[in-house]
Design an enzyme around this catalytic site. Structure first.
Site, mmCIF file in Angstrom:
data_model
loop_
_atom_site.group_PDB
_atom_site.id
_atom_site.type_symbol
_atom_site.label_atom_id
_atom_site.label_comp_id
_atom_site.label_asym_id
_atom_site.label_seq_id
_atom_site.Cartn_x
_atom_site.Cartn_y
_atom_site.Cartn_z
ATOM 1 N N HIS A 1 0.825 -1.211 0.000
ATOM 2 C CA HIS A 1 0.000 0.000 0.000
ATOM 3 C C HIS A 1 0.860 1.261 0.000
ATOM 4 O O HIS A 1 0.546 2.237 -0.674
ATOM 5 C CB HIS A 1 -0.925 -0.016 1.225
ATOM 6 N N HIS B 1 -10.068 2.378 -1.370
ATOM 7 C CA HIS B 1 -10.259 2.049 0.046
ATOM 8 C C HIS B 1 -11.025 0.737 0.107
ATOM 9 O O HIS B 1 -12.053 0.607 0.764
ATOM 10 C CB HIS B 1 -10.967 3.176 0.795
ATOM 11 N N GLY C 1 -19.767 9.035 -11.384
ATOM 12 C CA GLY C 1 -19.000 7.838 -11.086
ATOM 13 C C GLY C 1 -19.529 6.655 -11.868
ATOM 14 O O GLY C 1 -20.230 6.813 -12.868
#
Length: 604
Positions: free
Chosen positions: A33, A73, A137
């Site tokens: 990450h 996320h 989106g």
């Protein structure tokens, strides 16, 4: 837990066994990450543009630039949907803010097995509360994402060209101020948890950060005031890795070192161990590089905005990262060792012929049911509302920009390279369709286990590079989310493209009563793509409203036309899963060099 091979590298570089605190620190900084071990060498090969820091910054005109970036996320949203998604919004907003930009738009890309209310509410509550509109989106529903929902959030912000903030310290004697919310134990080892299978040992709610959008709103205003007053010499969001990551990266990028005082970090849990303070991922915090005399005013502004703050580090010439707690040494390591995770070798990939794709249906949903929970008009700069593809945002005056997120996992699960490549091409079409010129890409690489299937990751990254070179649209920023697996079973390879365009908002066409034409081809041949782009540009310039959707017309489109008081009556043509056809809404028949068929009308 750090990979054993990486642990061996660490022991060799240190020349000794690492201490407990060093193990905690390096397991965060060398996690996938934070460290991008599997993707860094691929990223170096991508065509790049703009000013790179926490987010990519691309010049729009003589006065303004756009800072934008997409982030994932995914792991937190699988364990704790509401806070996982909410803090995803908060984190990406701060990345854009750290460049000196006022955040002006949020876009999301959601892939899940069913609509998870907590994820939608987390995004809506956080975005609406901080006053940044969520302007569009994509929503993809498929059982392929049963255990690993993908929550990718894109944020964009506007920054004056003379107010850009760098992401590094520049000279010894500077200090680093951390301000914002107080630090607690939430999110400890969040970065490590986001780098493993969802059945891994860190997959607990303790690894999930908790968001406070009202603190974020105050943070935005406080930071922009600091920038305006000329107090900020460098900045970094406190996201994955917390104080450790932010302070070490700021000095590492400047070729410098730091002395960090953990007892100066404002806490909300007084009994925290020094290593916990170092790596906590509590939200709504920023690190600012400044000179000692300016730090006083920075702390005043933080206090005026009801935020906590402290001068937590000094920048030094020696490239050492020294951590103290009440003057006791906690850790001392070379800063470049900390900031540069081991890099995995790349796997060469040679694409085959474009396959004949099968239709892999994702569940068709009316995405309006989701995005109507988002406030897309706060700030009143949204020119083209959600529901038709790319969103268009106005900057005061005649400047404007377009944004779109797009992915084709339905193709990539069949051929990772060509599914990814086509996703980039279709993003160009969507951008051109609103009259915009494509400027740059931000991308989110969502993938399974690169240790098990390195060739698939190579196919995705090679396709991104090749598609950017083919289209002439470079990469400004990006993110990689790997190890999206559950009991070893991976998600489909899902590259989410976020594309930025330059557009004159006064020339943007909105839907109205018209004839409808299918323009282009029902199948896909790469050599025709640029011809289609010329056609889209010509028709948009002539004032046609255009839909450039991989599904031609969706439930969401139909419902969005209804919002304009319009009824659509079409006889759709059959197209292949990968096709080169657009819908053109115009009173006159398009005079273009590609096939045209009239297929219906739009009426009031």
């Amino acid at each position: 837990m750090m990979k054993l091979r990486y642990l061996d590298i660490l022991k060799r570089e240190l020349g000794r066994e690492p201490t407990f605190v060093e193990l905690q620190a390096f397991s965060v900084m060398w996690s996938e990450h934070c460290g991008y071990s599997h993707t860094k060498k691929y990223i170096k090969k991508l065509p790049k543009t703009g000013f790179e820091g926490n987010a990519g910054v691309v010049n729009l005109d003589d006065y303004y630039s756009i800072a934008f970036k997409i982030e994932s996320h995914n792991h937190p949203s699988a364990i704790e949907p509401y806070n996982g998604a909410a803090t995803g919004v908060g984190g990406i907003i701060r990345d854009v803010l750290a460049m000196g930009a006022r955040p002006t738009a949020i876009f999301d890309s959601l892939h899940m097995a069913r609509i998870i209310d907590g994820i939608i509410e987390g995004i809506a509550d956080y975005g609406n509360s901080i006053g940044v509109p969520t302007v569009g989106g994509e929503l993809r529903i498929s059982p392929l994402y049963e255990h690993n929902p993908l929550v990718n959030v894109l944020a964009a912000g506007v920054v004056r060209n003379d107010m850009l903030v760098d992401s590094k310290a520049t000279r010894p004697g500077q200090v680093i101020v951390v301000f914002g919310g107080a630090t607690g134990r939430d999110g400890i080892h969040g970065a490590s948890f986001a780098s493993e299978d969802l059945t891994g040992e860190k997959a607990t709610k303790l690894s999930i950060q908790v968001g406070d959008p009202f603190a974020e709103k105050m943070l935005i205003e406080a930071f922009l005031k600091m920038v305006e007053e000329g107090l900020v010499e460098g900045a970094q969001d406190l996201g994955a890795g917390g104080v450790l990551s932010a302070t070490s990266e700021l000095v590492a990028k400047g070729g410098l070192g730091a002395i960090v005082h953990l007892d100066r970090v404002p806490l909300r849990e007084p009994d925290m161990e020094p290593w916990e303070i170092l790596i906590s991922e509590s939200q709504e915090r920023m690190a600012v590089v400044t000179s000692p005399e300016k730090a006083v005013r920075i702390l005043e502004i933080a206090k005026e905005h009801l935020l906590f703050g402290g001068v937590v580090a000094e920048v030094i010439k020696d490239p050492i990262y020294r951590v103290l707690y009440k003057d006791q040494l906690v850790m001392e390591v070379p800063v470049q060792l900390l900031a540069n995770a081991p890099e995995e070798e790349i796997v060469e990939y040679k694409p085959g012929e474009i396959p004949k794709f099968d239709t892999l249906k994702f569940e068709e949903v009316n995405a309006r049911e989701v995005f109507e929970q988002y406030d897309h008009m706060v700030g009143t700069d949204t020119v083209l509302p959600p529901g038709f593809g790319a969103a268009v945002m106005r900057i005061k005056g005649n400047s404007g920009y377009s944004l779109v997120t797009h992915s084709r996992a339905d193709l990539a699960i069949q051929d990772t390279y060509w599914g990814t490549f086509i996703a980039v091409l279709e993003s160009v079409r969507k951008t051109l369709a609103v009259g915009a010129t494509p400027l740059a890409i931000t991308n989110c690489v969502n993938y399974g286990d690169p240790d098990v299937d390195p060739a698939g990751l190579s196919a995705m990254m090679t396709a991104l590079k090749d598609a950017c070179e083919f289209s002439g649209v470079p990469v400004a920023s990006g993110n990689a989310s790997l190890y999206n697996t559950y009991r070893g079973k991976p998600i489909p390879p899902t590259l989410v493209v976020g594309m930025l365009g330059r557009v004159d908002p006064q020339k943007v066409v909105k839907p109205g009563p018209s004839r409808v034409f299918a323009v282009g081809w029902p199948d896909f041949e790469l050599e025709r793509e640029k011809e289609l782009w010329k056609v889209i540009k010509k028709l948009a310039d002539e004032g046609s409203f255009i839909l450039a959707s991989s599904h031609l017309l969706t439930k969401t489109h139909v419902e969005s036309f209804k919002e304009f008081g319009l009824k659509i009556d079409l006889k759709l043509l059959k197209v292949e899963p990968a096709h080169q056809m657009i819908l053109v809404f115009s009173e006159k028949t398009p005079a273009v060099s590609v096939p045209v068929r009239e297929i219906g009308t739009v009426s009031r």
